[in-house]
Design a protein around this motif. Structure first.
Motif, PDB file in Angstrom:
ATOM      1  N   LEU A 221      -2.371  50.227  79.123  1.00  9.75           N
ATOM      2  CA  LEU A 221      -2.015  51.689  79.819  1.00  9.75           C
ATOM      3  C   LEU A 221      -2.523  51.953  80.842  1.00  9.75           C
TER       4      LEU A 221
ATOM      5  N   PHE B 231       0.789  63.142  68.120  1.00  8.37           N
ATOM      6  CA  PHE B 231       0.802  62.663  69.486  1.00  8.37           C
ATOM      7  C   PHE B 231       1.914  63.372  70.422  1.00  8.37           C
ATOM      8  N   ILE B 232       3.084  63.743  69.719  1.00 12.35           N
ATOM      9  CA  ILE B 232       4.185  64.451  70.810  1.00 12.35           C
ATOM     10  C   ILE B 232       4.068  65.813  70.634  1.00 12.35           C
TER      11      ILE B 232
ATOM     12  N   TRP C 194       0.084  50.943  88.226  1.00  5.20           N
ATOM     13  CA  TRP C 194       1.122  50.613  88.802  1.00  5.20           C
ATOM     14  C   TRP C 194       2.213  51.385  89.575  1.00  5.20           C
TER      15      TRP C 194
ATOM     16  N   LYS D  30      -4.661  39.021  62.646  1.00  2.00           N
ATOM     17  CA  LYS D  30      -4.075  40.050  61.969  1.00  2.00           C
ATOM     18  C   LYS D  30      -4.770  40.820  61.135  1.00  2.00           C
TER      19      LYS D  30
ATOM     20  N   PHE E 276     -11.988  59.072  62.506  1.00  2.00           N
ATOM     21  CA  PHE E 276     -10.506  59.287  62.407  1.00  2.00           C
ATOM     22  C   PHE E 276     -10.293  60.708  63.024  1.00  2.00           C
TER      23      PHE E 276
ATOM     24  N   PHE F  35      -3.171  39.795  68.289  1.00  2.00           N
ATOM     25  CA  PHE F  35      -2.795  40.282  66.846  1.00  2.00           C
ATOM     26  C   PHE F  35      -2.260  39.118  65.993  1.00  2.00           C
TER      27      PHE F  35
ATOM     28  N   THR G 223      -4.912  48.574  73.967  1.00  2.00           N
ATOM     29  CA  THR G 223      -4.300  49.751  74.456  1.00  2.00           C
ATOM     30  C   THR G 223      -4.796  50.460  75.725  1.00  2.00           C
TER      31      THR G 223
ATOM     32  N   TYR H   1      -7.674  49.393  61.050  1.00  2.00           N
ATOM     33  CA  TYR H   1      -6.797  50.191  60.591  1.00  2.00           C
ATOM     34  C   TYR H   1      -7.326  51.133  59.323  1.00  2.00           C
TER      35      TYR H   1
ATOM     36  N   TRP I  59       1.000  60.661  62.875  1.00  2.00           N
ATOM     37  CA  TRP I  59       0.507  60.291  63.879  1.00  2.00           C
ATOM     38  C   TRP I  59       1.705  60.377  65.287  1.00  2.00           C
ATOM     39  N   SER I  60       3.048  60.340  64.726  1.00  2.00           N
ATOM     40  CA  SER I  60       3.887  60.839  65.743  1.00  2.00           C
ATOM     41  C   SER I  60       4.092  62.318  65.985  1.00  2.00           C
TER      42      SER I  60
ATOM     43  N   LEU J 258     -10.517  52.903  59.332  1.00  2.00           N
ATOM     44  CA  LEU J 258     -10.238  54.178  60.009  1.00  2.00           C
ATOM     45  C   LEU J 258      -9.971  55.495  58.934  1.00  2.00           C
TER      46      LEU J 258
ATOM     47  N   ILE K  72      -5.357  64.733  74.955  1.00  2.00           N
ATOM     48  CA  ILE K  72      -4.607  64.002  76.341  1.00  2.00           C
ATOM     49  C   ILE K  72      -3.391  64.835  76.630  1.00  2.00           C
TER      50      ILE K  72
ATOM     51  N   TRP L  53      -7.248  43.389  62.600  1.00  2.00           N
ATOM     52  CA  TRP L  53      -6.764  44.618  63.149  1.00  2.00           C
ATOM     53  C   TRP L  53      -6.266  45.407  62.017  1.00  2.00           C
TER      54      TRP L  53
ATOM     55  N   ILE M 288      -0.432  52.601  84.464  1.00  2.00           N
ATOM     56  CA  ILE M 288      -0.201  53.784  85.049  1.00  2.00           C
ATOM     57  C   ILE M 288      -0.644  53.769  86.452  1.00  2.00           C
TER      58      ILE M 288
END
Lengths: 63, 846
Positions: free
Chosen positions: B520, B269-270, B526, B556, B573, B552, B516, B563, B265-266, B566, B583, B559, B524
């Motif tokens: 966000l 996303f990145i 703000w 728990k 997914f 959470f 989330t 996940y 996922w990192s 998914l 995005i 949540w 944003i």
């Protein structure tokens, strides 16, 4: 500061907003990973190994 | 999990391993082609004669030529990169995906027909590329050179692959989606998105088109695509392959499955944000440069997490490293992944980039990834697969081990020489005298200095190719001694299996998504709200964060269930993956597309090309000049001292496609126009060494024979006009006449300077000056000169004397009106008269 953000250099804030966005996602992912059940982790991580019998019928080369 | 409820019956399935075999053999075959072309291109940079002149030698003078147009560096380099990426790694990736997906899903691929269409369609595309690229049919964008009909074929075949893959997920007999499948999903979705956006274009003929983006927009879209071609074509699928094949080869599960989740996922996303790091210190808006640098640096963490996860999978099995060539290749491959993903972010730091960009350091970096990571992972996978696909042990482990060592030496020679060459050239190019106002080295001196290192690179590449040929021999012998085997396996077929049951509502209307999103959203806004309201937004953000933590803790399990669900439901997914990558792309590209139009440009605006200059530009693109020459003077003192004033955003705003380039084997050409006479360019194209003795540029004799296509110009200009380029309104006849008149002017100047007209043996030259002029005017070289002389021409845009009328902005006072004193309630201040003032005692006043 807000005048600068709103009227002039708002683009410069985009990297920070993007960072916030990805950081939030990152936290969620870490939480997901941390709270996964151990049994599930063990099961899923062994999925590629379920069929480890596949070399038994392979003939040996004489080289 | 499938073992939860094995109520179904046991059935025997036969996997489609034929498709895997085909893709594997195709990858090996195309791999040889890609590497061979790469080695030739590398030698071309040392020996200009390799651009065709060498045919005279190998045919003992029978074949006389000054150069062969199909073999120049400018045309072979795109062939090399496309073959390496799409033919070699592409086929390898498909082989790996087809094999592992069937086993992870415990089912045969959804459709054998779709698999066949995918295989043959992909090979046809590669053949098309191999024909068109040397022919000079190109779009002029790196790794996106293929012409539009082939682009369409790529999209169709990719959709076929995607359909086959996702439908296989749908019919799977295993509830959980293993992490390798996640990487495959991300690859399929993201490559489709990138490819479609970067290939938006309008055709002008069957073999030519202009991209819809221009200048900075095109640059941004191109490197968003180019960078992520590396990320999602050369990295994510190979990571999926690593997560499947490395545990198989090591005989133990991946070191940390949790880390692999974070890794996936990192990266998703990145990675998508980091494209602008290819455009640092250019005219790209600074915020985008910061964005690219920022996210590139962030990539260190997930990349190294993935590398460590791969290497640590071998815990307790390191002894295999000594004997098993598969493990050797995998370990070296993953290590190169770590090294190149360490180097990438390092090169994305603006100050480092100012030295390294446009030099061979980048070439070394790219090849440590492709040769080390992709090439070695491919070799490891092929050596692992061959015995399983042909039912025969690998023909020779010793030969595979030898391949490893010769390949490794090849990579190290290649990469180390390119590091040294890049740093040396970068330092030499930036070197000034003590006053800091004069450069010390000519460009050509810097290229001369690294000549030996470039030769070592070519030798390193040859070593690597030699190693790969050993793989060809080894696999061929294995194939010859075995027979094709399709694996069969007993699996539980449980129609009641609870998979893919998650509804869209359950997937996207739940606490994790809601918190989330709203957190966000308020975070944003703000930034943008005026005082007061912004504080409220910040409070809302904090409140949502606190509430999220509370919910959470309380829910728990809910949540966690979301996940878990998914990862057992491939469609939600996949949509989440699409959102994640969309995005990143949207935030970078949409503002630039909307803001950076000619009307918004300040300072300088590019002059529109004349018809002949446009024809010349198309020739420039077709010959692949951008592979060696940039057209972007960076905002760096040495660049400005060497090439002139730094390039402005508006100076390439009508360039479809942009030609900023990514490597300088020759000097930058952004302000080439007017620096030298027409005859200099003429002689330079005929034989670069006649005007620049140390040049390694090819001769271009065919430009003196081929005729400019004047008839195509009206159609091309019409397309450019549709895209917003302000060409003056002209009839087709006027366009052609204008082009011919300009060509005659340039040709006349060449005749006046008594240039030599190259003639074939037995051919008679023009008898008179006017015949010579007419002869030259129709040739491509004249159109190209027209274009080169136009480079760097712009119009000054004066700042507006009076700003545009805008709606007045109400500035709210610090003290609200209701709290201000009205005239009625303001207490009266006693008036002090001059006489009273003067009457006051001095002591009191003090």
């Amino acid at each position: 500061m807000f005048r600068r953000v709103i009227l002039e250099d708002w683009h410069m804030w985009v990297p920070y907003i993007c960072f916030a966005l990805t950081f939030a996602a990152f936290i969620l992912i870490v939480l997901w990973a941390v709270f996964l059940k151990k049994s599930r982790v063990d099961y899923e991580s062994r999925l590629p190994l379920e069929d480890d019998t596949d070399l038994k019928d392979i003939t040996t080369n004489q080289n | 999990m499938s073992s939860d409820n094995p109520t179904g019956r046991k059935i025997t399935i036969e996997f489609d391993d034929k498709t895997t075999r085909w893709f594997m053999l195709a990858s090996i075959g195309w791999g040889v082609v890609a590497m061979l072309v790469g080695v030739i291109a590398a030698f071309q940079l040392n020996f200009w004669q390799m651009n065709g002149k060498f045919f005279e030698w190998i045919t003992f003078g029978y074949f006389q030529t000054e150069g062969i147009e199909f073999l120049t560096f400018g045309r072979l380099r795109p062939l090399h990169t496309n073959a390496a990426i799409f033919a070699f790694v592409g086929n390898m990736m498909f082989a790996g995906i087809y094999y592992s997906t069937q086993r992870l899903c415990k089912t045969r691929m959804f459709s054998d027909l779709l698999s066949k269409i995918h295989f043959w369609g992909w090979q046809l595309i590669i053949v098309g590329a191999a024909i068109t690229l040397p022919a000079g049919l190109t779009r002029g964008k790196e790794y996106a050179e293929l012409i539009w009909p082939i682009n369409l074929a790529v999209v169709v075949i990719w959709v076929v692959f995607a359909a086959n893959f996702f439908l296989t997920l749908k019919i799977r007999r295993e509830k959980s989606l293993y992490v390798a499948l996640w990487f495959y999903i991300a690859t399929i979705i993201t490559v489709a998105m990138l490819y479609i956006v970067n290939h938006l274009q309008i055709p002008t003929s069957l073999t030519h088109s202009y991209p819809v983006f221009a200048g900075v927009q095109d640059a941004l879209v191109q490197w968003w695509y180019g960078h992520n071609a590396v990320a999602f074509f050369l990295t994510t699928p190979i990571l999926g392959i690593m997560y499947y094949y490395l545990p198989k080869a090591a005989g133990r599960p991946v070191y940390s499955y949790r880390l692999s989740i974070v890794h996936f996922w990192s990266l998703v996303f990145i990675y998508i944000w980091a494209g602008p790091h290819h455009l640092l210190n250019t005219a790209l808006p600074k915020w985008l440069q910061v964005l690219g640098m920022f996210f590139s640096l962030m990539l260190w963490a997930p990349s190294w997490g993935g590398m460590l996860n791969g290497l640590l999978t071998l815990r307790g099995a390191w002894d295999k490293l000594r004997t098993d060539p598969v493990i050797k290749f995998f370990v070296a491959g993953v290590t190169f992944y770590g090294m190149s993903t360490f180097e990438g972010p390092l090169l994305s730091i603006r100050s480092v980039n100012s030295l390294a960009h446009y030099t061979d350091w980048i070439v070394g970096h790219v090849h440590s990834g492709t040769l080390g990571w992709n090439g070695f992972m491919a070799a490891g996978m092929f050596y692992w697969l061959a015995p399983r696909l042909w039912g025969r042990e690998l023909w020779s482990k010793n030969l595979a081990n030898f391949h490893f060592w010769i390949g490794l030496v090849g990579i190290l020679l290649y990469v180390a020489s390119m590091w040294f060459a890049g740093v040396i050239q970068g330092l030499m190019l930036n070197e000034t005298d003590p006053s800091g106002t004069r450069l010390v080295n000519e460009f050509v001196q810097t290229v001369d200095k690294i000549n030996g290192l470039m030769l070592i690179r070519a030798i390193g590449g040859t070593f690597y190719l030699a190693g790969f040929i050993l793989l060809v021999i080894n696999i061929w012998k294995t194939v010859k001694s075995g027979i094709p085997v399709n694996e069969t396996r007993e699996v539980f077929d449980d129609p009641e299996m609870k998979k893919d049951k998650m509804t869209w509502s359950a997937a996207f209307r739940n606490d994790p998504i809601a918190f989330t999103f709203w957190g966000l959203f308020f975070g944003i806004i703000w930034f943008f709200l005026p005082p007061g309201a912004s504080h409220m937004a910040l409070l809302c953000t904090l409140a949502f964060a606190a509430l999220a933590v509370y919910r959470f803790k309380k829910d728990k399990m809910d949540w966690a269930k979301w996940y878990d669900d998914l990862s057992e439901n491939y469609l939600p997914f996949s949509v989440l993956v699409l959102i994640a990558v969309a995005i990143g792309g949207g935030i970078q590209i949409i503002p630039t597309i909307t803001v950076n139009r000619a009307v918004n440009v300040e300072d300088r605006l590019q002059k529109v090309y004349t018809p002949l200059e446009l024809a010349g530009r198309d020739i420039y693109v077709s010959e692949g000049c951008y592979n060696c020459h940039s057209q972007m003077i960076r905002t760096l003192v040495p660049d400005v001292l060497r090439y002139g004033d730094y390039s402005r955003l508006g100076e390439s705003i009508y360039d479809h496609p942009f030609q900023w380039g990514s490597k300088r084997t020759g000097p930058d050409l952004a302000r080439e126009g007017g620096k030298r006479g027409n005859s200099w360019h003429y002689l330079h194209m005929l034989n670069p060494r006649s005007v620049s003795p140390q040049s390694r540029m090819p001769n271009y004799p065919w430009l003196f024979e081929k005729k400019t296509d004047f008839k195509a110009l009206p159609g091309k200009i019409a397309v450019q006009q549709r895209m917003g380029v302000p060409f003056p309104i002209m009839t087709p006849e006027e366009i052609e006449q204008h082009a011919r008149e300009q060509a005659l002017e340039i040709a006349q100047s060449l005749v006046d300077e008594q240039v030599k007209i190259p003639l074939k043996e037995g051919q008679e030259g023009p008898a008179t000056a006017s015949a010579a002029r007419d002869h030259l005017a129709g040739k491509e070289v004249v159109a190209l000169i027209a274009y080169l002389q136009k480079l760097g021409q712009f119009e000054e845009i004066a700042p507006k004397e009076t700003p545009d009328p805008v709606k007045p902005r109400v500035i709210k006072p610090a003290i609200p009106d209701e709290n201000r004193m009205t005239p009625e309630n303001v207490p009266e201040i006693p008036s002090v008269t001059e006489s009273e003032e003067s009457d006051a005692p001095v002591a009191q006043a003090n």
